[in-house]
Write a protein that holds these residues in place. Structure first.
Motif, PDB file in Angstrom:
ATOM      1  N   LEU A  62      -6.471   1.573  10.462  1.00 26.85           N
ATOM      2  CA  LEU A  62      -6.398   0.257   9.853  1.00 26.85           C
ATOM      3  C   LEU A  62      -5.612  -0.703  10.733  1.00 26.85           C
ATOM      4  CD1 LEU A  62      -5.415   1.486   6.291  1.00 26.85           C
ATOM      5  CD2 LEU A  62      -7.664   0.664   6.963  1.00 26.85           C
ATOM      6  N   ALA A  63      -5.916  -1.995  10.600  1.00 31.03           N
ATOM      7  CA  ALA A  63      -5.147  -3.015  11.302  1.00 31.03           C
ATOM      8  C   ALA A  63      -3.848  -3.242  10.533  1.00 31.03           C
ATOM      9  CB  ALA A  63      -5.943  -4.301  11.404  1.00 31.03           C
ATOM     10  N   MET A  64      -2.698  -3.026  11.207  1.00 33.82           N
ATOM     11  CA  MET A  64      -1.395  -3.161  10.563  1.00 33.82           C
ATOM     12  C   MET A  64      -0.489  -4.015  11.432  1.00 33.82           C
ATOM     13  SD  MET A  64      -0.833   0.813   9.353  1.00 33.82           S
ATOM     14  CE  MET A  64       0.531   0.400   8.286  1.00 33.82           C
ATOM     15  N   ASP A  65       0.338  -4.848  10.796  1.00 34.04           N
ATOM     16  CA  ASP A  65       1.255  -5.642  11.591  1.00 34.04           C
ATOM     17  C   ASP A  65       2.326  -4.736  12.194  1.00 34.04           C
ATOM     18  OD1 ASP A  65       3.047  -5.064   9.571  1.00 34.04           O
ATOM     19  OD2 ASP A  65       3.324  -7.136   8.927  1.00 34.04           O
ATOM     20  N   ASP A  66       3.139  -5.297  13.061  1.00 33.26           N
ATOM     21  CA  ASP A  66       4.098  -4.472  13.804  1.00 33.26           C
ATOM     22  C   ASP A  66       5.113  -3.785  12.900  1.00 33.26           C
ATOM     23  OD1 ASP A  66       2.940  -5.043  16.269  1.00 33.26           O
ATOM     24  OD2 ASP A  66       4.104  -6.884  16.515  1.00 33.26           O
ATOM     25  N   ALA A  67       5.359  -4.349  11.715  1.00 31.26           N
ATOM     26  CA  ALA A  67       6.303  -3.730  10.784  1.00 31.26           C
ATOM     27  C   ALA A  67       5.632  -2.698   9.884  1.00 31.26           C
ATOM     28  CB  ALA A  67       6.973  -4.804   9.923  1.00 31.26           C
ATOM     29  N   GLY A  68       4.306  -2.642   9.905  1.00 32.99           N
ATOM     30  CA  GLY A  68       3.594  -1.684   9.068  1.00 32.99           C
ATOM     31  C   GLY A  68       3.593  -2.031   7.597  1.00 32.99           C
ATOM     32  N   ARG A  69       3.929  -3.280   7.264  1.00 35.38           N
ATOM     33  CA  ARG A  69       4.005  -3.684   5.857  1.00 35.38           C
ATOM     34  C   ARG A  69       2.843  -4.581   5.432  1.00 35.38           C
ATOM     35  NH1 ARG A  69       8.827  -2.105   3.366  1.00 35.38           N
ATOM     36  NH2 ARG A  69       9.556  -0.349   4.615  1.00 35.38           N
ATOM     37  N   ARG A  70       2.023  -5.007   6.376  1.00 37.71           N
ATOM     38  CA  ARG A  70       0.807  -5.769   6.049  1.00 37.71           C
ATOM     39  C   ARG A  70      -0.377  -5.033   6.662  1.00 37.71           C
ATOM     40  NH1 ARG A  70       1.172 -11.768   7.929  1.00 37.71           N
ATOM     41  NH2 ARG A  70       2.154 -10.751   9.745  1.00 37.71           N
ATOM     42  N   VAL A  71      -1.415  -4.854   5.867  1.00 32.32           N
ATOM     43  CA  VAL A  71      -2.596  -4.105   6.293  1.00 32.32           C
ATOM     44  C   VAL A  71      -3.838  -4.944   6.012  1.00 32.32           C
ATOM     45  CG1 VAL A  71      -4.053  -2.099   5.808  1.00 32.32           C
ATOM     46  CG2 VAL A  71      -1.578  -1.829   5.967  1.00 32.32           C
ATOM     47  N   GLN A  72      -4.753  -4.937   6.963  1.00 34.21           N
ATOM     48  CA  GLN A  72      -6.048  -5.582   6.752  1.00 34.21           C
ATOM     49  C   GLN A  72      -7.142  -4.550   6.970  1.00 34.21           C
ATOM     50  OE1 GLN A  72      -7.544  -8.967   9.260  1.00 34.21           O
ATOM     51  NE2 GLN A  72      -7.176 -10.116   7.386  1.00 34.21           N
ATOM     52  N   TYR A 109       6.296   2.951  -0.523  1.00 37.39           N
ATOM     53  CA  TYR A 109       6.869   1.606  -0.511  1.00 37.39           C
ATOM     54  C   TYR A 109       5.765   0.566  -0.702  1.00 37.39           C
ATOM     55  CZ  TYR A 109       5.344   1.779   4.401  1.00 37.39           C
ATOM     56  OH  TYR A 109       4.618   1.913   5.558  1.00 37.39           O
ATOM     57  N   PRO A 110       6.132  -0.629  -1.195  1.00 45.86           N
ATOM     58  CA  PRO A 110       5.112  -1.683  -1.373  1.00 45.86           C
ATOM     59  C   PRO A 110       4.512  -2.098  -0.029  1.00 45.86           C
ATOM     60  CG  PRO A 110       7.122  -2.206  -2.567  1.00 45.86           C
ATOM     61  CD  PRO A 110       7.439  -1.038  -1.673  1.00 45.86           C
ATOM     62  N   ILE A 111       3.225  -2.372  -0.045  1.00 47.23           N
ATOM     63  CA  ILE A 111       2.541  -2.787   1.172  1.00 47.23           C
ATOM     64  C   ILE A 111       1.631  -3.962   0.828  1.00 47.23           C
ATOM     65  CG2 ILE A 111       0.550  -1.241   0.939  1.00 47.23           C
ATOM     66  CD1 ILE A 111       0.858  -0.673   3.957  1.00 47.23           C
ATOM     67  N   ASN A 112       1.563  -4.935   1.710  1.00 45.30           N
ATOM     68  CA  ASN A 112       0.771  -6.142   1.509  1.00 45.30           C
ATOM     69  C   ASN A 112      -0.644  -5.867   2.022  1.00 45.30           C
ATOM     70  OD1 ASN A 112      -0.304  -8.754   1.508  1.00 45.30           O
ATOM     71  ND2 ASN A 112       1.684  -9.683   2.009  1.00 45.30           N
ATOM     72  N   TRP A 113      -1.577  -5.652   1.094  1.00 43.40           N
ATOM     73  CA  TRP A 113      -2.897  -5.114   1.426  1.00 43.40           C
ATOM     74  C   TRP A 113      -3.965  -6.197   1.275  1.00 43.40           C
ATOM     75  CZ3 TRP A 113      -4.160  -0.009   2.751  1.00 43.40           C
ATOM     76  CH2 TRP A 113      -5.530   0.303   2.763  1.00 43.40           C
ATOM     77  N   HIS A 114      -4.777  -6.357   2.305  1.00 45.70           N
ATOM     78  CA  HIS A 114      -5.851  -7.348   2.292  1.00 45.70           C
ATOM     79  C   HIS A 114      -7.155  -6.668   2.699  1.00 45.70           C
ATOM     80  CE1 HIS A 114      -7.691 -11.308   4.036  1.00 45.70           C
ATOM     81  NE2 HIS A 114      -8.054 -11.129   2.778  1.00 45.70           N
ATOM     82  N   ARG A 137     -10.161  -9.205  -1.256  1.00 40.62           N
ATOM     83  CA  ARG A 137      -9.203  -8.927  -2.314  1.00 40.62           C
ATOM     84  C   ARG A 137      -7.824  -8.762  -1.682  1.00 40.62           C
ATOM     85  NH1 ARG A 137      -9.940  -4.628  -7.299  1.00 40.62           N
ATOM     86  NH2 ARG A 137      -8.180  -5.369  -8.537  1.00 40.62           N
ATOM     87  N   HIS A 138      -6.838  -9.448  -2.241  1.00 38.94           N
ATOM     88  CA  HIS A 138      -5.489  -9.424  -1.688  1.00 38.94           C
ATOM     89  C   HIS A 138      -4.519  -8.895  -2.737  1.00 38.94           C
ATOM     90  CE1 HIS A 138      -1.745 -11.769  -0.173  1.00 38.94           C
ATOM     91  NE2 HIS A 138      -1.816 -10.581   0.394  1.00 38.94           N
ATOM     92  N   ASN A 139      -3.837  -7.814  -2.406  1.00 36.03           N
ATOM     93  CA  ASN A 139      -2.820  -7.235  -3.280  1.00 36.03           C
ATOM     94  C   ASN A 139      -1.517  -7.137  -2.488  1.00 36.03           C
ATOM     95  OD1 ASN A 139      -1.194  -5.821  -5.006  1.00 36.03           O
ATOM     96  ND2 ASN A 139      -2.572  -4.073  -5.269  1.00 36.03           N
ATOM     97  N   PRO A 140      -0.593  -8.075  -2.684  1.00 30.75           N
ATOM     98  CA  PRO A 140       0.643  -8.074  -1.875  1.00 30.75           C
ATOM     99  C   PRO A 140       1.638  -6.997  -2.248  1.00 30.75           C
ATOM    100  CG  PRO A 140       0.689  -9.854  -3.473  1.00 30.75           C
ATOM    101  CD  PRO A 140      -0.683  -9.231  -3.573  1.00 30.75           C
ATOM    102  N   VAL A 141       1.393  -6.273  -3.357  1.00 30.85           N
ATOM    103  CA  VAL A 141       2.349  -5.234  -3.786  1.00 30.85           C
ATOM    104  C   VAL A 141       1.621  -3.916  -4.034  1.00 30.85           C
ATOM    105  CG1 VAL A 141       4.102  -6.778  -4.715  1.00 30.85           C
ATOM    106  CG2 VAL A 141       2.172  -6.107  -6.154  1.00 30.85           C
ATOM    107  N   ALA A 142       0.678  -3.597  -3.179  1.00 28.94           N
ATOM    108  CA  ALA A 142       0.009  -2.298  -3.288  1.00 28.94           C
ATOM    109  C   ALA A 142       0.980  -1.189  -2.918  1.00 28.94           C
ATOM    110  CB  ALA A 142      -1.213  -2.270  -2.367  1.00 28.94           C
ATOM    111  N   ARG A 143       0.640   0.054  -3.309  1.00 28.15           N
ATOM    112  CA  ARG A 143       1.507   1.201  -3.024  1.00 28.15           C
ATOM    113  C   ARG A 143       1.170   1.756  -1.659  1.00 28.15           C
ATOM    114  NH1 ARG A 143       6.160   2.281  -4.986  1.00 28.15           N
ATOM    115  NH2 ARG A 143       5.330   1.772  -7.044  1.00 28.15           N
ATOM    116  N   GLY A 144       2.171   1.827  -0.780  1.00 28.01           N
ATOM    117  CA  GLY A 144       1.970   2.342   0.571  1.00 28.01           C
ATOM    118  C   GLY A 144       1.948   3.853   0.622  1.00 28.01           C
ATOM    119  N   TRP A 145       1.686   4.407   1.835  1.00 30.97           N
ATOM    120  CA  TRP A 145       1.533   5.854   1.990  1.00 30.97           C
ATOM    121  C   TRP A 145       2.820   6.596   1.653  1.00 30.97           C
ATOM    122  CZ3 TRP A 145      -0.610   2.219   5.172  1.00 30.97           C
ATOM    123  CH2 TRP A 145      -2.007   2.229   5.257  1.00 30.97           C
TER     124      TRP A 145
END
Length: 311
Positions: A166-176, A257-262, A246-254
């Motif tokens: 998946l495409a993830m930002d450098d912090a791993g907290r936003r995923v597209q 932790y919360p992850i900003n999922w798009h 669909r954008h879920n800014p508080v999805a559950r990460g692996w």
């Protein structure tokens, strides 16, 4: 070792009353292209196409329809490759006059204009209106466009690094995530569904077969693979039905932790000419069951929002 990066872009085909197409310079080799560029995190592709077209051409527009989905992979310095999924929309001009750097081209003029591959594919039908054929005509939906990809206008973004596919930002907290799905039917009018397994969003609901595309994989190839893995069916891809997000800014990460999922979702029609008993062939995946359903057997309450929307 190849270092992959990924992004999604949106572009607009804008035509005036006489059939001319509005193009913008790429800044490379005197080339021209469709206005557009990178879809921002959480932004709908349609909004991105409208926003970028106005920024680059001065024209206000509305989306008429999704026109084409394409992908390309472009090498960058240092053993990096950027995978770009491109969404092209037909836009209707509503206000404004073209900026100085934008230019209208007639269908007959387009055959002599240097275009990146995805733009040439999107405009193949327009070029044909001018009495010419294009070598970049679309061979199948979602395949990498013919031609040499060039940079988008003033869009230096090389995307996000790829982790877990998946495409993830450098912090791993936003995923597209870029996904393709099928509204698959057979000659009897039945529709194909896949039930989501426990532990995944929408668990227990019936979904359209499909899923995320892999890095380096064309959308059409990904869809055929996903349908085979989730249902055991082989189909023929038809027309492009819809593009949504669909954008879920508080999805559950692996790791919890919360992850900003798009998620950006593309839906195609698919015909299954030789249907078989559905079976899930992938092991420990997101699908637990697959089934053919007749119209009277479909319970909208048990469907995901995407599956319900295409009925």
């Amino acid at each position: 070792m190849t270092r992959w990066r990924r992004r999604v872009t949106a572009h607009g085909v804008v035509r005036d009353g006489s059939g001319r197409v509005l193009l913008v310079p790429t800044g490379r080799h005197d080339g021209w292209s469709l206005p557009g560029g990178t879809v921002a995190h959480g932004e709908s592709p349609q909004s991105a196409a409208i926003r970028l077209t106005r920024q680059q051409t001065g024209m206000a527009t509305q989306v008429r329809a999704a026109r084409l989905v394409a992908s390309d992979q472009v090498p960058r310095p240092g053993d990096a490759v950027v995978h770009t999924d491109r969404l092209i929309f037909d836009l209707v001009p509503t206000a404004g006059t073209p900026a100085e750097r934008a230019r209208w081209y007639t269908p007959a003029e387009l055959v002599r204009v240097p275009l990146p591959g995805y733009a040439a594919s999107a405009l193949a039908g327009v070029i044909a209106e001018g009495g010419h054929t294009s070598d970049a005509s679309v061979r199948d939906f979602g395949s990498t466009a013919a031609g040499t990809p060039t940079a988008d206008l003033e869009d230096p973004d090389d995307g996000w690094p790829v982790e877990r596919g998946l495409a993830m930002d450098d912090a791993g907290r936003r995923v597209q995530r870029f996904s393709t799905y099928a509204r698959a039917t057979d000659a009897a009018g039945r529709m194909l569904f896949a039930k989501i397994a426990d532990g995944y969003p929408g668990a227990g609901r019936w979904h359209l077969p499909g899923g995320g595309t892999d890095v380096g994989e064309a959308p059409a190839d990904a869809l055929l693979r996903e349908v085979a893995e989730e249902t055991g069916q082989v189909g023929t891809i038809g027309r492009l039905l819809s593009v949504s997000h669909r954008h879920n800014p508080v999805a559950r990460g692996w790791e919890g932790y919360p992850i900003n999922w798009h998620t950006i979702r593309v839906v195609y029609e698919m015909a299954v000419d030789e249907p078989t008993e559905p079976r899930v062939t992938e092991a420990a995946g997101s699908t637990v069951e697959a089934a053919w359903m007749r119209p009277g057997e479909i319970d909208r309450r048990a469907l995901t929002d995407l599956a319900s929307s295409v009925l």
